[in-house]
Design a protein around this motif. Structure first.
Motif, mmCIF file in Angstrom:
data_model
loop_
_atom_site.group_PDB
_atom_site.id
_atom_site.type_symbol
_atom_site.label_atom_id
_atom_site.label_comp_id
_atom_site.label_asym_id
_atom_site.label_seq_id
_atom_site.Cartn_x
_atom_site.Cartn_y
_atom_site.Cartn_z
ATOM 1 N N VAL A 49 0.847 -1.201 0.000
ATOM 2 C CA VAL A 49 0.000 0.000 0.000
ATOM 3 C C VAL A 49 0.885 1.256 0.000
ATOM 4 N N PHE A 50 1.947 1.189 0.813
ATOM 5 C CA PHE A 50 2.875 2.323 0.870
ATOM 6 C C PHE A 50 3.524 2.555 -0.501
ATOM 7 N N ILE A 51 4.005 1.481 -1.082
ATOM 8 C CA ILE A 51 4.629 1.547 -2.411
ATOM 9 C C ILE A 51 3.647 2.126 -3.422
ATOM 10 N N LYS A 56 2.309 5.656 -7.264
ATOM 11 C CA LYS A 56 1.044 5.845 -7.983
ATOM 12 C C LYS A 56 0.733 4.662 -8.901
ATOM 13 N N LEU A 57 0.707 3.460 -8.296
ATOM 14 C CA LEU A 57 0.440 2.239 -9.067
ATOM 15 C C LEU A 57 -1.053 1.952 -9.069
ATOM 16 N N HIS A 58 -1.506 1.216 -10.063
ATOM 17 C CA HIS A 58 -2.934 0.944 -10.236
ATOM 18 C C HIS A 58 -3.392 -0.136 -9.261
ATOM 19 N N TYR A 77 -0.421 0.210 -17.351
ATOM 20 C CA TYR A 77 -1.422 1.001 -16.629
ATOM 21 C C TYR A 77 -0.982 2.444 -16.763
ATOM 22 N N GLY A 78 -1.636 3.185 -17.644
ATOM 23 C CA GLY A 78 -1.157 4.539 -17.932
ATOM 24 C C GLY A 78 0.258 4.432 -18.484
ATOM 25 N N GLN B 223 -11.764 0.164 -18.748
ATOM 26 C CA GLN B 223 -11.154 -0.859 -19.601
ATOM 27 C C GLN B 223 -10.119 -1.740 -18.913
ATOM 28 N N PRO B 224 -9.226 -1.180 -18.058
ATOM 29 C CA PRO B 224 -8.281 -2.095 -17.391
ATOM 30 C C PRO B 224 -8.983 -3.174 -16.578
ATOM 31 N N TYR B 225 -10.198 -2.891 -16.105
ATOM 32 C CA TYR B 225 -10.926 -3.890 -15.333
ATOM 33 C C TYR B 225 -11.310 -5.076 -16.215
ATOM 34 N N PHE B 226 -11.696 -4.775 -17.440
ATOM 35 C CA PHE B 226 -12.012 -5.879 -18.350
ATOM 36 C C PHE B 226 -10.749 -6.652 -18.727
#
Lengths: 326, 326, 326, 326, 326
Positions: A49-51, A56-58, A77-78, B223-226
């Motif tokens: 969670v900290f990481i 800013k990870l998905h 992811y982005g 979309q990432p959820y799919f």
């Protein structure tokens, strides 16, 4: 938290600038031109969670990183790349393949590796990278390559051992008698080949995508390196397919030989049965109680019959031997 | 009509605004920025006709929604998406897989789910969605994801049970004697694996299309959820293929072992036949009626013959044992 | 010529305007906004030549339409679409699948259907179309759909019967003794599945092309209907593949069970052979002619031996039973 | 050189203008609007060199044209098309398939066909073409089609004969006893099917390319004709695949029936062995030499025993018959 | 270093200008319009490092060139093409296939070939090239073609020998008795076919890419030559696939024939067992000790019984022969 953090360092122009505490990560990430290489081993949920907040990870990627047992894959992811690789380790004491996983996050200025299960530490890889700063200065993309390359190269000795196992099975099939064990060995080898295949075959597509990626994370000079991984993945895959196809033929050959050896049993049995049945029949004849059987009165009748049946048996024996039944 | 309507609610910014009667649907649909989530269970034909009029659904889609036994698919009718998923449920009492279906209509401001056959209710999914309004406010696309995700996740425990069944079959094949039951078990497991495969494999293509759809129904953040569903579908599919390939090898290994055990029967039979045939032959010899057979006159002739044949049998027994026939 | 012409009518706005004689076709075809629906059954060569002239059809298409035994296909000759479908009919008396063919010509203002072999008449389809003028007014594309749909829907009961046949074969394999008939049934079912597959699988590609065709013959509102046919073709295809894969496994399972039952025969034979061989050997012993065999003189020697061998046989019997050989 | 030149003519507007000597070819080729159709049969190297110079053909194509044993293919060398087709001929005396090859060069104003091995002459095809000048005036592309069509159509009777062979093998498998010959026949049929497949399957891709070629050699009106060849190639290919899949199943069914018939042999043997073993055992009993065996003294002891054992054998016979062992 | 350098020459307009020492390479490379053809055989690491510096080759390519055991591939590093081919050589003394590798670097003005393992020298190829300067002047692309062509053409005799081996195996299967050796031969042939396939199949894709490459290294006139290699690779590949499919069928046919011959053993055994068991039973009957057995008193009882049993055996013999058991 410290035991999960295996390594945490900042790099500038391919050289390690500083090791730092994970708690100072925020300011380190703001230093321009630096990239952070963070190594984790089975991190707890809080650490993740900290990481996640810092980098800013998905959500979905973090969820995957927390659960091991992902399939090898690569996802954007982005502007952050998330990758999963299966690692394999040959346990030298019991000859078993131990599987693990490594997850990667690659961002504009960081590389995070997260190890799960039985995997080697990547400190050797890191040292090797640091010894070639002109390569490492290509950025976190090169570091990613270096770790992936180390993972893929571990499959070569494993596949070689599986090929040796196949060789041993061939020897058993063609040089020894068919046993239950051989059949079970074939099955277990098939299982292990499938496991390796499952770990390696997604790598072909992954490295293919990495060597074509039109993203800034992986610089153009790094792309040939991913082609190298692609090439290795294809080779391992090909070795496994080759072994699998041979193994399938071996299974069928084994089956043919079981049938042939059963046939030989039948023939041997038939041969010896004949050798015993013929004198038994003769003896039965002279056991009949007819009043008038002249041979019974002869003085040398008994030895004559014995001699006759023994000769007959010897003849039968050689007849069967010549026709390959004995 | 009320028993078929499981749930009927309007949402604004990810929060449930109102439960309402299905008869008021017309005005609810006209409220701007709201979306309606309607849950049906095996609706009657009239209900479907009413729904069709209200939501302006296509004839062919309604026809499909009425007949269960569709294959998993995704279709666009104008700006309305129609999807069919197969659901699976493990009946814990008899260990059977029970199959059902769920149909989806997703429109600009609504999501309709229609359950057929053995499926879990989606009220848990709805509650979970409502507990994360920041996600649900992404719209009906997210709600669609949430239900699909719940459906796909139900396949994991099922495939794990099938993998355990495979493990049991392996144990039977390699550790026990071959039986008819083992062969039948292999066949039934194959059938169940094919059923799961048939339900899951179209999901790969479906979720792949959903994660690329350039339509406004599914927002870019959804979309990432799919892709996550896509990933799960691929994993289940891979597990099933892995189990199928092993099962095929198991079938052949089973067959080899049947042959080996038949060979062992022949060998055992041959061994014991020899042990009985030899003294029978000897006895036949001393049953001959020749006048002049000196041994018959000897005082210890009888015990000598008995001793001789018993020794012969013992020797034969050990010879066969050494060569593995007994 | 009249018996070959099953039906010949002109339509305006989805309504049948007139039945007319084929000889008046030239003027009917010139009436604007009309379309002609002509139904033929195994037409003679002259009829085909006449049709060709009137509708300006291509030589190669007419040649195909004259020879039955085409494979299902769809071809454009200029602005005229030529399609071939295989039809199947279950003969309810002898449970055989009877195959036929239907050829279609679709032009700017006409639809021609030509039936060959065992096919149902399409007058029912025509009636159903005429009862929904709002659909039929979409033009000859919709009429084409209606006939194709009727053809495809005929495969469902056939595949269901083949699935029942598979079920019967499974019962025979797992619940009865292996017979030659079961093996032959498996082979015949395989043949029928291949026949259905060959008829249906080209439909997938055909309907896929029809639902994407950028031609004016098939209006955009008609395309979802062809997607419906596509969907049905995929379902039938999938059912057939499923049955085929199970049938292959059934063939192998059948083979395993043949081997097991052969093994059981061997075991039973061995068991009973032992039960007979042992007393035979004992009797042989007391048939020896030694002068000094004290047992022979005993008063109860004979009943003792009988009792001994009977007991021995009983013991052997139970030993074999316990180990599953009897 | 004359025996290798089968035919050599110039055409204008679909009509044969002149037969001419090959030595005059240079001036004929310069006449505008004409096209030359040259037919060769196993030409010598000098002829090929002469042809190459006149028509300006590529070295590599000429090399291929000289060596038979090319695979079917289509290649462009500049604006000249080079094609290779395998031809098949059924030798009606020994029922063997004889393979040959035909090579084609198609240029802006010529068509050259070169036959190797066992092929029919194309003079019939040429006559048929000349009888339809309105088609032949489409140019050398149409002539190419006409020859290719004749070649492809020769495969239909061959595949039909192979299908009859399969039918005969089925009858042997299911209606007669398993023999070595049946297995060998299956193998030989497989070989012939593979030969036909190898000759025909590249035709699909070849004709597909010809019907899409954006070159001036093949005019747009000629393209549907190549689609016709495409269609025939697909049909032959499909027939071969169908026969192959059935043949594979036949091989396995054959194998099952071999096992069943072996099982029947074992059962029959066991049954008759029992019928002989039981009276042998009984006779052994009354051959014992006990002093006190009351039955031996009975006046009707002997006939009673004979009657008893005969009855026993009859009972055993019917028991075995009922359980299907005899 | 000199023994590793097999050949080192500069070419201008297709003609060899000079042989030179490798140490002068720098200045030779600067001469305009020349290209350098350098042949190496298992070079040492220093030589490779020297070559790398002179020709500016990529690290990864040099690493691959140093390690043999690469898979056939083609890769671009900047404007330098790196290719790997597997070579095969038939050892005529022991009939084994010996595998080697050749690596290629093709740059704007050079071609480097590096041979590893058992490969022929390319001096013959070089001579052939030099004898056709009009072709060699097309540049280093043509020289690359010439060497690749020589490598690919070596596979034809190898595949022909494998086809002969298949022919021998067929003869063994269908004309001789089943042996363990035949099964092992099938397995070894499968292995060799897989080895050839592995070496040749990547060539299809490689030559396909070379004949389409839009790079200046390979001039447009050279491209048809690579199409020729493509064609040869496809033919070899097809021959191998053909042999593999036949071999699989041969393996199954072999297995069927093993079963048939086992069946024949059982039948023969059963036949002879019957011929021996019947007289044994008869003899047993007249060995009974009943007081009143009239036949025993008859003067010709003994010869009558002998005659009777011999006749019986003869009858049984012919019955079995007629039904094919003997």
């Amino acid at each position: 938290m410290s035991s999960e953090i295996v390594n945490c360092a900042a790099y500038l122009n391919g050289k390690r600038i500083s090791n730092f505490e994970i708690s100072n990560i925020t300011e380190v990430l703001q230093t321009p031109d630096h990239f952070v290489w963070l190594g984790l081993h089975e991190p707890s949920e809080e650490t993740l969670v900290f990481i996640q907040e810092q980098f800013k990870l998905h959500d979905l990627a973090i969820e995957d990183a927390h659960n091991a047992h992902q399939r090898p894959k690569i996802e954007m992811y982005g502007d952050i790349l998330f990758a999963v690789l299966r690692t394999a380790n040959l346990n030298k004491t019991n000859h078993h393949i131990e599987l693990g996983e490594t997850h990667f996050f690659v961002g504009p200025n960081f590389l995070i590796t997260i190890r799960h299960g039985s995997t080697i530490s990547y400190s050797d890889v890191r040292k090797r990278c640091e010894s070639t700063p002109h390569l490492l200065e290509k950025g976190q993309g090169f570091a990613l390559y270096a770790v992936m390359d180390a993972i893929v190269d571990q499959y070569f000795p494993i596949v070689e051992i599986l090929e040796e196992d196949l060789q041993k099975i061939e020897d058993k099939i063609f040089k020894e008698k068919p046993t239950r064990q051989t059949t079970e060995d074939i099955y277990q080898l098939k299982r292990e080949l499938l496991d390796v295949k499952r770990a390696v075959s997604p790598l072909i597509d992954m490295s293919n995508r990495l060597m074509r990626f039109d993203i800034t994370l992986i610089s153009i000079e790094t792309q040939p390196y991913f082609r190298d991984i692609y090439d290795h993945a294809i080779r391992i895959n090909e070795m496994v397919d080759h072994a699998r196809e041979l193994l399938n033929t071996a299974l069928e050959a084994n089956f043919s030989l079981i049938s042939i050896s059963q046939s030989e049993v039948s023939k041997k049995f038939a041969g010896w049965a004949a050798i015993i049945a013929v004198p038994t029949m003769v003896a039965g004849y002279y056991g009949m109680n007819f009043k008038f059987m002249p041979e019974l009165e002869w003085h040398y009748g008994y030895p004559a019959v014995v001699l006759f049946t023994v000769s007959l048996c010897v003849i039968i024996f050689f007849l069967f031997r010549r026709s390959g039944w004995l």
